[in-house]
Design a protein around this motif. Structure first.
Motif, PDB file in Angstrom:
ATOM      1  N   THR A  47       0.796  -1.231   0.000  1.00  0.00           N
ATOM      2  CA  THR A  47       0.000   0.000   0.000  1.00  0.00           C
ATOM      3  C   THR A  47       0.825   1.276   0.000  1.00  0.00           C
ATOM      4  OG1 THR A  47      -0.098   0.195   2.426  1.00  0.00           O
ATOM      5  CG2 THR A  47      -1.752  -1.219   1.353  1.00  0.00           C
ATOM      6  N   GLY A  48       2.064   1.190   0.466  1.00  0.00           N
ATOM      7  CA  GLY A  48       2.899   2.381   0.584  1.00  0.00           C
ATOM      8  C   GLY A  48       2.567   3.241   1.780  1.00  0.00           C
ATOM      9  N   GLU A  49       1.726   2.736   2.699  1.00  0.00           N
ATOM     10  CA  GLU A  49       1.337   3.515   3.873  1.00  0.00           C
ATOM     11  C   GLU A  49       1.293   2.633   5.113  1.00  0.00           C
ATOM     12  OE1 GLU A  49      -2.376   5.481   3.274  1.00  0.00           O
ATOM     13  OE2 GLU A  49      -1.489   7.050   2.011  1.00  0.00           O
ATOM     14  N   PHE A  50       1.481   3.276   6.288  1.00  0.00           N
ATOM     15  CA  PHE A  50       1.298   2.583   7.551  1.00  0.00           C
ATOM     16  C   PHE A  50      -0.185   2.332   7.792  1.00  0.00           C
ATOM     17  CE2 PHE A  50       5.330   4.834   9.040  1.00  0.00           C
ATOM     18  CZ  PHE A  50       6.110   3.691   8.918  1.00  0.00           C
ATOM     19  N   ALA A  51      -0.523   1.137   8.256  1.00  0.00           N
ATOM     20  CA  ALA A  51      -1.889   0.822   8.646  1.00  0.00           C
ATOM     21  C   ALA A  51      -2.175   1.408  10.029  1.00  0.00           C
ATOM     22  CB  ALA A  51      -2.096  -0.691   8.668  1.00  0.00           C
ATOM     23  N   THR A  85       9.695   2.884   7.535  1.00  0.00           N
ATOM     24  CA  THR A  85       9.445   4.317   7.625  1.00  0.00           C
ATOM     25  C   THR A  85      10.008   5.041   6.408  1.00  0.00           C
ATOM     26  OG1 THR A  85       9.615   4.066  10.026  1.00  0.00           O
ATOM     27  CG2 THR A  85       9.610   6.306   9.170  1.00  0.00           C
ATOM     28  N   ARG A  86      11.096   4.534   5.864  1.00  0.00           N
ATOM     29  CA  ARG A  86      11.616   5.130   4.623  1.00  0.00           C
ATOM     30  C   ARG A  86      10.606   4.987   3.493  1.00  0.00           C
ATOM     31  NH1 ARG A  86      16.737   2.682   6.353  1.00  0.00           N
ATOM     32  NH2 ARG A  86      16.404   0.868   5.013  1.00  0.00           N
ATOM     33  N   ASP A  87       9.828   3.906   3.502  1.00  0.00           N
ATOM     34  CA  ASP A  87       8.932   3.595   2.394  1.00  0.00           C
ATOM     35  C   ASP A  87       7.543   4.216   2.524  1.00  0.00           C
ATOM     36  OD1 ASP A  87      10.982   2.044   1.428  1.00  0.00           O
ATOM     37  OD2 ASP A  87      10.098   0.120   1.995  1.00  0.00           O
ATOM     38  N   ALA A  88       7.102   4.570   3.725  1.00  0.00           N
ATOM     39  CA  ALA A  88       5.701   4.942   3.965  1.00  0.00           C
ATOM     40  C   ALA A  88       5.432   6.410   3.633  1.00  0.00           C
ATOM     41  CB  ALA A  88       5.331   4.659   5.416  1.00  0.00           C
ATOM     42  N   ARG A  89       4.370   6.643   2.867  1.00  0.00           N
ATOM     43  CA  ARG A  89       3.993   8.012   2.513  1.00  0.00           C
ATOM     44  C   ARG A  89       3.502   8.799   3.724  1.00  0.00           C
ATOM     45  NH1 ARG A  89       1.752   5.244  -1.976  1.00  0.00           N
ATOM     46  NH2 ARG A  89      -0.250   5.117  -0.865  1.00  0.00           N
ATOM     47  N   ASN A  90       2.839   8.124   4.659  1.00  0.00           N
ATOM     48  CA  ASN A  90       2.276   8.800   5.823  1.00  0.00           C
ATOM     49  C   ASN A  90       3.200   8.731   7.037  1.00  0.00           C
ATOM     50  OD1 ASN A  90       1.881   6.050   6.163  1.00  0.00           O
ATOM     51  ND2 ASN A  90      -0.119   6.273   7.165  1.00  0.00           N
ATOM     52  N   ARG A  91       4.503   8.750   6.782  1.00  0.00           N
ATOM     53  CA  ARG A  91       5.471   8.630   7.876  1.00  0.00           C
ATOM     54  C   ARG A  91       5.351   9.757   8.897  1.00  0.00           C
ATOM     55  NH1 ARG A  91       8.639  10.386   3.557  1.00  0.00           N
ATOM     56  NH2 ARG A  91       9.033   8.243   2.956  1.00  0.00           N
ATOM     57  N   ASP A  92       4.865  10.935   8.472  1.00  0.00           N
ATOM     58  CA  ASP A  92       4.792  12.058   9.406  1.00  0.00           C
ATOM     59  C   ASP A  92       3.848  11.767  10.570  1.00  0.00           C
ATOM     60  OD1 ASP A  92       6.617  13.498   7.970  1.00  0.00           O
ATOM     61  OD2 ASP A  92       5.144  14.750   6.933  1.00  0.00           O
TER      62      ASP A  92
END
Length: 318
Positions: A47-51, A85-92
């Motif tokens: 997904t490119g995002e953290f669940a 965390t490097r990969d996730a778009r919603n890392r902030d």
């Protein structure tokens, strides 16, 4: 002595080390060392995002670690986040949540920095019985770092292969089907090809493996009935025995892995992929060393890793 805390948040687990560091002597003494499987990287490869549920698990562990740091009276905390965390778009969302709980800004480090910290932690406890150069392999959930050096790293590379990433991408059956294993193996070889272009692994004299997949393989190879950090740390295994242990874990069912006394419950689902990555790397390194006229009959397992490197660096910043 300086009391510091190092926190390593990877794709599969978050880990805490509170330690007393003596920089002049180059020593580190554990106060506490803990791991919590939070699977922060759940679904990130797809997904490119953290669940939301993965963030909730990770924040709960961070709250616990923050309380322990306060109780221990640490003078500095360094929080490091890696592959997921490097990969996730919603890392902030993740970074802000950690900052609120710990009062420090988490650092999303590069694969090269991850490799450097792992190398420092692993080699800090190697003695003269192990010949240099060392090739240190830190096998994580989302990435695997390979770093070659003696006193300091000479060359390093971070590969986007790890136990969680390969499980989610390929090893979906229980136990894995041959075509799934073949597809995962092809991915791993492709990543190794790129890594070895910049890391002269044929120079390796001691191969050192770190992190949960490798320590679990080692526990199986040693025939342990329960996880024993003291037995695992510094274990020297014939590579053929380590490869056999990898094969057994890769081809076993989930129920049989769960019944192994040394197996952490959070590693049951992903250890097959971790074993496959480690088996493939050991074989490739041994082949390269032999082709260059050397020998590599053994592999060393270390329980000292990136956490130790993070703690040393936290003390240096004071």
């Amino acid at each position: 002595m300086t009391r510091v805390a190092g926190i390593d948040c990877g794709t599969n687990s978050i880990r805490l080390l509170i330690a007393d560091v003596d920089l002049e002597a180059g020593t580190l003494t554990d106060v506490t060392r803990q791991m919590t499987v939070v699977r922060l990287g759940q679904g990130v490869d797809r997904t490119g995002e953290f669940a939301a549920e993965a963030l909730e698990r990770t924040f709960a562990a961070t709250d616990d670690y923050a309380a322990q740091c306060r109780e221990a009276g640490v003078q500095a905390i360094r929080f490091v986040a890696t592959s997921a965390t490097r990969d996730a778009r919603n890392r902030d969302v993740f970074l802000d949540g950690v900052r609120e709980r710990l009062g420090v800004t988490p650092e999303v480090i590069t694969g090269d920095e991850e490799a450097r910290l792992s190398f420092r932690g692993a080699t800090s406890v190697l003695d003269a019985s192990h010949d240099a150069p060392y090739l240190v392999v830190d096998l994580g959930g989302g990435s695997t770092e390979v770093v070659l050096g003696t006193a300091e790293p000479d060359a390093a590379h971070s590969m986007d292969v790890g136990c969680v990433r390969m499980t989610e991408r390929h090893l979906v059956s229980d136990p894995p089907e041959p075509d799934e294993i073949a597809a995962a193996t092809a991915d791993i070889h492709e990543a190794i090809d790129v890594a070895f272009e910049g890391v002269p692994i044929e120079r390796t004299r001691t191969l050192v493996g770190l992190a949960g997949s490798i320590t679990t393989v080692t526990a199986h190879a040693l025939g342990l009935h329960a996880y024993d950090r003291d037995r695992i740390n510094g274990a020297v295994l014939p590579i053929d025995l380590a490869i056999q242990a990898c094969d057994e874990l890769l081809h076993s069912s989930r129920d049989s892995r769960a019944a192994m006394g040394f197996m952490h419950p959070g590693r049951v689902d992903v250890i097959g992929a971790g074993a496959l990555v480690w088996r493939t790397l050991m074989g490739r390194v041994r082949e390269a060393v032999h082709a260059a006229g050397g020998e590599l009959p053994h592999v060393v397992t270390s329980e000292h890793d990136i956490l130790d490197g993070i703690a040393f660096s936290a003390a240096e910043r004071l």
